[in-house]
Motif scaffolding. Structure first.
Motif, short mmCIF file in Angstrom:
data_model
loop_
_atom_site.label_atom_id
_atom_site.label_comp_id
_atom_site.label_asym_id
_atom_site.label_seq_id
_atom_site.Cartn_x
_atom_site.Cartn_y
_atom_site.Cartn_z
N LEU A 162 32.22 -28.76 -59.78
CA LEU A 162 33.35 -29.65 -59.55
C LEU A 162 32.82 -31.00 -59.05
CD1 LEU A 162 35.71 -27.12 -57.73
CD2 LEU A 162 35.59 -27.63 -60.19
N ASP A 163 33.69 -31.90 -58.67
CA ASP A 163 33.26 -33.17 -58.10
C ASP A 163 32.37 -32.89 -56.90
OD1 ASP A 163 33.58 -35.39 -55.99
OD2 ASP A 163 34.38 -36.32 -57.81
N PRO A 164 31.19 -33.51 -56.83
CA PRO A 164 30.26 -33.19 -55.74
C PRO A 164 30.83 -33.48 -54.35
CG PRO A 164 29.48 -35.08 -57.01
CD PRO A 164 30.60 -34.47 -57.78
N LEU A 165 31.70 -34.48 -54.23
CA LEU A 165 32.32 -34.75 -52.92
C LEU A 165 33.13 -33.56 -52.46
CD1 LEU A 165 33.46 -38.46 -53.43
CD2 LEU A 165 31.67 -37.65 -51.88
N GLN A 166 33.85 -32.92 -53.38
CA GLN A 166 34.64 -31.74 -53.03
C GLN A 166 33.73 -30.56 -52.72
OE1 GLN A 166 37.67 -30.56 -55.88
NE2 GLN A 166 37.73 -28.47 -55.07
N LEU A 173 26.66 -27.23 -46.06
CA LEU A 173 25.31 -26.68 -46.17
C LEU A 173 24.77 -26.80 -47.60
CD1 LEU A 173 23.20 -25.24 -44.33
CD2 LEU A 173 23.98 -23.09 -45.36
N ARG A 174 25.66 -26.96 -48.57
CA ARG A 174 25.23 -27.10 -49.96
C ARG A 174 24.36 -28.34 -50.14
NH1 ARG A 174 31.21 -25.50 -52.35
NH2 ARG A 174 30.89 -23.23 -52.35
N MET A 175 24.51 -29.33 -49.28
CA MET A 175 23.64 -30.51 -49.36
C MET A 175 22.20 -30.13 -49.02
SD MET A 175 26.06 -33.56 -47.81
CE MET A 175 26.49 -32.71 -46.27
N ALA A 196 26.93 -38.53 -53.39
CA ALA A 196 27.86 -37.71 -52.60
C ALA A 196 27.20 -37.23 -51.31
CB ALA A 196 28.35 -36.52 -53.42
N MET A 197 25.93 -36.87 -51.38
CA MET A 197 25.21 -36.45 -50.18
C MET A 197 25.10 -37.58 -49.18
SD MET A 197 22.27 -34.13 -52.06
CE MET A 197 21.33 -33.75 -50.58
N LYS A 198 24.85 -38.79 -49.67
CA LYS A 198 24.79 -39.95 -48.77
C LYS A 198 26.14 -40.19 -48.10
CE LYS A 198 21.14 -42.44 -51.29
NZ LYS A 198 20.82 -43.64 -52.11
N ALA A 199 27.21 -40.01 -48.87
CA ALA A 199 28.55 -40.24 -48.33
C ALA A 199 28.97 -39.15 -47.35
CB ALA A 199 29.56 -40.34 -49.47
N MET A 200 28.47 -37.94 -47.56
CA MET A 200 28.96 -36.79 -46.80
C MET A 200 27.97 -36.30 -45.74
SD MET A 200 31.92 -36.09 -48.25
CE MET A 200 32.23 -34.47 -47.59
N HIS A 201 26.83 -36.98 -45.55
CA HIS A 201 25.77 -36.39 -44.73
C HIS A 201 26.20 -36.08 -43.30
CE1 HIS A 201 25.18 -40.70 -43.62
NE2 HIS A 201 24.80 -40.20 -42.46
N GLU A 202 27.12 -36.86 -42.74
CA GLU A 202 27.54 -36.60 -41.36
C GLU A 202 28.30 -35.27 -41.23
OE1 GLU A 202 29.75 -39.91 -40.02
OE2 GLU A 202 28.01 -41.25 -39.86
N GLY A 236 20.18 -39.31 -45.61
CA GLY A 236 20.65 -39.40 -44.23
C GLY A 236 20.74 -38.05 -43.54
N LEU A 237 20.48 -36.96 -44.25
CA LEU A 237 20.57 -35.63 -43.64
C LEU A 237 19.48 -35.40 -42.60
CD1 LEU A 237 21.47 -33.62 -46.83
CD2 LEU A 237 22.84 -33.63 -44.73
N LEU A 238 18.29 -35.91 -42.85
CA LEU A 238 17.19 -35.71 -41.90
C LEU A 238 17.51 -36.36 -40.56
CD1 LEU A 238 14.39 -34.39 -41.70
CD2 LEU A 238 13.40 -36.61 -42.26
N GLN A 239 18.13 -37.54 -40.62
CA GLN A 239 18.51 -38.22 -39.38
C GLN A 239 19.52 -37.42 -38.59
OE1 GLN A 239 17.95 -39.47 -42.35
NE2 GLN A 239 17.61 -41.68 -42.35
#
Length: 479
Positions: A162-166, A173-175, A196-202, A236-239
């Motif tokens: 599906l859309d990666p944001l969803q 955890l899928r990121m 999408a990972m950059k947008a959702m990392h927080e 941004g996930l590592l941060q």
């Protein structure tokens, strides 16, 4: 689409399919097992999805096929058990029902509803895992591929059904899993997945640190960990999960002088270690060996950039990270030792090496000396072939010198010839600073070659030291 899986699948899985026929329910192998089978990789996780209520069916499988260690999770409509196949041995199976899920924005706890096969496949993380293989006899071995997962396997790409944001909002955890699969399988993430990972990392913050660590360890154990680690950093996930590690990134310039990017140097060191060792905690030590460089970075005129004391401060930061990430504490001493000692062999390789210096290195590293030398070699990441050749030649000289030192086998055991308990019993002392001082003097005497590595010699030596420390120079006791 069908696959010639008859020779690959344990026969007992087809017996489960036959039982599903008897109960009038659909039965499918799903997820990673199907992916790995197509890629001809070792299949470890066996997930079976059935339509309808899986719990009565799971109990029937347990009873009819002699399942062991049966665990039921009624809330999630899943069951786990161990089964034995006469040819392929024992393996673990998870039985789940087809489901669909909905999530609140601030929670990772889903509302789980009974769904169809298509519902279940669409909620998977990536198309390469949104595959099902039919176990029912009528269409047995047919692969159901609603999202072109087989083509993505062949193209070696990762994208979401599906859309990666969803997809990432539903389970952040899928990121982490995206970075993990990229490192494990050498697959490329599509641009919309990365964005999408950059947008959702927080959103990774709502996932338990234990689950995050589990995925992180899988990245670290992959053939090329840097591939996944770079994805974590760039998105941004590592941060979010390891800010101390992320802070190593960057190059600062003063008077035209810069230093190498410590983070990307670290990633190369990890890959170098991974090429020769599957030891997770040695790889973690490689990740954290320069962890204190940001805190100790200084610029000195006429000298340039320095990081004095980073090997001494590093172990304290390592302990903090272990606590934050809730990593097991058993390997902490080992990782701290590697971080503390990772610079010790370097000066030895540049000068005339004394037996005393070698003994001290061996004594401090103990049984982990070989791992320490692996880490030191991996730490050489220069792009200058002549420089690398010179450094490696120097390391070879250090290792030759280690082999020449007669006490190698004894010192490598990390045990002095006598213990603190021996000192207390011999001298009639109770535990305290005096015992520690005497023990340290005795250990240094062994390392420096002043006394032999021998129990009786050490006992004689501590008596002399005790008298000296009490201000007695005549070798006798005060009356």
């Amino acid at each position: 689409m069908t696959t010639d899986s008859q020779a690959l699948l344990p026969e007992i899985l087809y017996r489960i399919g036959d039982m599903a026929d008897e109960n009038g329910i659909g039965c499918y192998l799903v997820g990673g097992y199907v992916r790995d089978m197509i890629m001809q990789r070792a299949c470890t996780d066996i997930d079976i999805m059935v339509t309808g209520d899986p719990l009565p069916f799971a109990k029937a499988v347990r009873d009819k096929l002699n399942g062991r260690n049966f665990i039921l999770f009624e809330r999630f409509r899943t069951a786990q058990l161990e089964l034995s196949d006469p040819i392929q041995g024992s393996f673990k199976v998870e039985l789940v029902g087809a489901r669909k899920e909905s999530y609140n924005n601030d929670s990772r706890k889903p509302v789980t509803l009974i769904g169809t096969l298509d519902d279940d496949l669409s909620r998977r993380d990536f198309t390469i895992n949104a595959l099902a293989l039919v176990l029912n006899s009528k269409e047995r071995n047919q692969i159901i591929d609603r999202f072109n997962g087989v083509a993505d396997i062949e193209a070696r790409i990762l994208k979401t059904p599906l859309d990666p944001l969803q997809t990432f909002s539903d389970d952040p955890l899928r990121m982490m899993r995206a970075a993990r699969f990229s490192a494990q399988l050498d697959f490329r993430l599509l641009p919309d997945v990365v964005e999408a990972m950059k947008a959702m990392h927080e959103r990774i913050r709502i996932v338990s640190i234990e689950r995050v660590s589990q995925e992180f360890f899988k990245i670290m154990l992959s053939p090329r960990p840097s591939r996944g680690l770079i994805i974590l950093y760039e998105t941004g996930l590592l941060q979010e999960i390891l800010p101390e590690v992320a802070s190593m990134a960057g190059i600062e310039q003063v008077d035209g002088l810069g230093h190498k990017d410590t983070l990307f140097h670290t990633f190369q060191v990890i890959d170098n270690v991974a090429a020769h060792s599957g030891n997770l905690w040695l790889r973690v030590a490689a990740l954290l060996h320069d962890i204190a460089k940001p805190a100790t970075k200084r610029f000195a005129k006429h000298v340039g950039w320095t990081f004095h004391g980073h090997d001494a401060i590093g172990p304290k930061i390592v302990a903090k990270i272990f606590r934050q990430m809730r990593w097991p504490l058993d390997p902490l001493d080992y990782v701290q030792k590697m971080v503390r000692l990772h610079h010790r062999p370097i000066p030895l390789s540049k000068e005339e090496i004394t037996d005393s210096a070698i003994r001290r290195l061996m004594f401090d590293a103990g049984e982990d000396l070989q791992d320490l030398m692996h880490l030191c070699r991996a730490d050489v990441t220069s792009k200058n072939p002549r420089k690398v050749s010179r450094i490696m030649s120097n390391f070879n000289h250090v290792e030759e010198k280690i082999s020449e030192v007669g006490e190698k086998d004894q010192l490598a055991k990390w045990r002095p010839p006598i213990s603190g308990e021996d000192i207390m019993a011999t001298l009639g002392l109770t535990e305290g600073k005096m015992v520690g001082m005497i023990k340290k003097r005795m250990e240094n005497a062994v390392i420096d070659g002043l006394i032999a590595y021998d129990r009786n010699t050490a006992l004689d030596y501590i008596r002399v030291i005790y008298h000296e420390l009490r201000g007695e120079t005549n070798g006798g006791d005060k009356q």
